[in-house]
Design a protein around this motif. Structure first.
Motif, PDB file in Angstrom:
ATOM      1  N   CYS A  64      34.796  47.252  36.903  1.00 21.77           N
ATOM      2  CA  CYS A  64      35.479  46.059  36.396  1.00 21.77           C
ATOM      3  C   CYS A  64      36.306  46.331  35.146  1.00 21.77           C
ATOM      4  CB  CYS A  64      34.461  44.949  36.104  1.00 21.77           C
ATOM      5  SG  CYS A  64      33.737  44.234  37.598  1.00 21.77           S
ATOM      6  N   THR A  98      43.657  42.990  48.399  1.00 21.74           N
ATOM      7  CA  THR A  98      42.315  42.395  48.387  1.00 21.74           C
ATOM      8  C   THR A  98      42.437  40.892  48.233  1.00 21.74           C
ATOM      9  OG1 THR A  98      40.153  42.401  47.325  1.00 21.74           O
ATOM     10  CG2 THR A  98      42.050  42.712  45.893  1.00 21.74           C
ATOM     11  N   MET A 120      40.343  39.301  46.314  1.00 19.80           N
ATOM     12  CA  MET A 120      39.739  39.045  45.010  1.00 19.80           C
ATOM     13  C   MET A 120      40.814  38.586  44.024  1.00 19.80           C
ATOM     14  SD  MET A 120      37.006  39.040  43.064  1.00 19.80           S
ATOM     15  CE  MET A 120      35.827  39.806  44.142  1.00 19.80           C
ATOM     16  N   GLY A 174      37.929  35.636  39.892  1.00 16.64           N
ATOM     17  CA  GLY A 174      36.789  36.128  40.663  1.00 16.64           C
ATOM     18  C   GLY A 174      36.282  37.455  40.116  1.00 16.64           C
ATOM     19  N   ALA A 175      37.189  38.315  39.693  1.00 13.56           N
ATOM     20  CA  ALA A 175      36.805  39.609  39.123  1.00 13.56           C
ATOM     21  C   ALA A 175      36.027  39.412  37.821  1.00 13.56           C
ATOM     22  CB  ALA A 175      38.038  40.465  38.883  1.00 13.56           C
ATOM     23  N   LEU A 230      31.017  42.966  46.236  1.00 18.14           N
ATOM     24  CA  LEU A 230      31.949  42.265  45.348  1.00 18.14           C
ATOM     25  C   LEU A 230      32.620  43.241  44.385  1.00 18.14           C
ATOM     26  CD1 LEU A 230      29.831  39.091  44.518  1.00 18.14           C
ATOM     27  CD2 LEU A 230      31.920  39.173  45.905  1.00 18.14           C
ATOM     28  N   SER A 265      35.537  45.034  45.890  1.00 21.83           N
ATOM     29  CA  SER A 265      36.745  44.209  45.926  1.00 21.83           C
ATOM     30  C   SER A 265      37.436  44.202  44.558  1.00 21.83           C
ATOM     31  CB  SER A 265      36.411  42.775  46.343  1.00 21.83           C
ATOM     32  OG  SER A 265      35.983  42.746  47.680  1.00 21.83           O
ATOM     33  N   VAL A 266      36.646  44.139  43.501  1.00 26.37           N
ATOM     34  CA  VAL A 266      37.225  44.188  42.155  1.00 26.37           C
ATOM     35  C   VAL A 266      37.890  45.535  41.928  1.00 26.37           C
ATOM     36  CG1 VAL A 266      36.682  44.179  39.683  1.00 26.37           C
ATOM     37  CG2 VAL A 266      35.620  42.507  41.186  1.00 26.37           C
TER      38      VAL A 266
END
Length: 152
Positions: free
Chosen positions: A141, A69, A71, A75-76, A56, A59-60
């Motif tokens: 992130c 992506t 994402m 979601g991030a 995950l 993807s962020v």
């Protein structure tokens, strides 16, 4: 704005959780109770969480870098919160499993305690891996700094 989890916070969490667990388990053991078993699947579950979090987080990272992506920004944000929660819970569980290892280590020659120390040690290593992955994902992130003149 969410602050990154500091290493001091993680260390304090692990030490406090470990001290409380050690005291509680020592009292339990002194009253004739056995150490709480640590199934091998515990470490496997923690490692699985670390792998999912890493996927995950990648993807962020792609989203932050502007690459293609699936994402979303929401979601991030959720992944960032999962990373923070994983680092704190991994730290607390790491303290707990360290207490288990220390208690079992006192009589490591007994086969049951040796097996217990190994399973708790494996779970402790999985906790350390989870915390490491969570800190990396928290770093991924972060949003890039805003340039002057551009609206937020």
């Amino acid at each position: 704005m969410m602050q990154r989890t500091s290493r001091q916070t993680l260390l304090l969490t692990a030490v406090v959780a470990g001290a409380v667990a050690y005291a509680a388990l020592a009292v339990l053991e002194s009253r004739g109770g056995a150490l709480v078993p640590v199934p091998p699947v515990t470490g496997i579950g923690l490692l699985a969480l670390a792998v999912v979090l890493l996927a995950l987080g990648r993807s962020v990272r792609r989203l932050v870098e502007g690459k293609d992506t699936r994402m979303t920004q929401l979601g991030a944000a959720r992944v960032a919160m999962l990373a923070k929660a994983s680092s704190l819970s991994g730290s607390a569980l790491g303290g707990y499993f360290a207490a288990q290892v220390l208690l079992a280590w006192r009589n490591i020659t007994a086969p049951a305690l040796r097996e217990h120390a190994l399973s708790a040690g494996g779970a402790l290593l999985a906790c350390l891996a989870l915390v490491a992955v969570a800190l990396v994902v928290e770093h991924w992130c972060r949003l890039p700094p805003e340039e002057d003149g551009e609206p937020a």
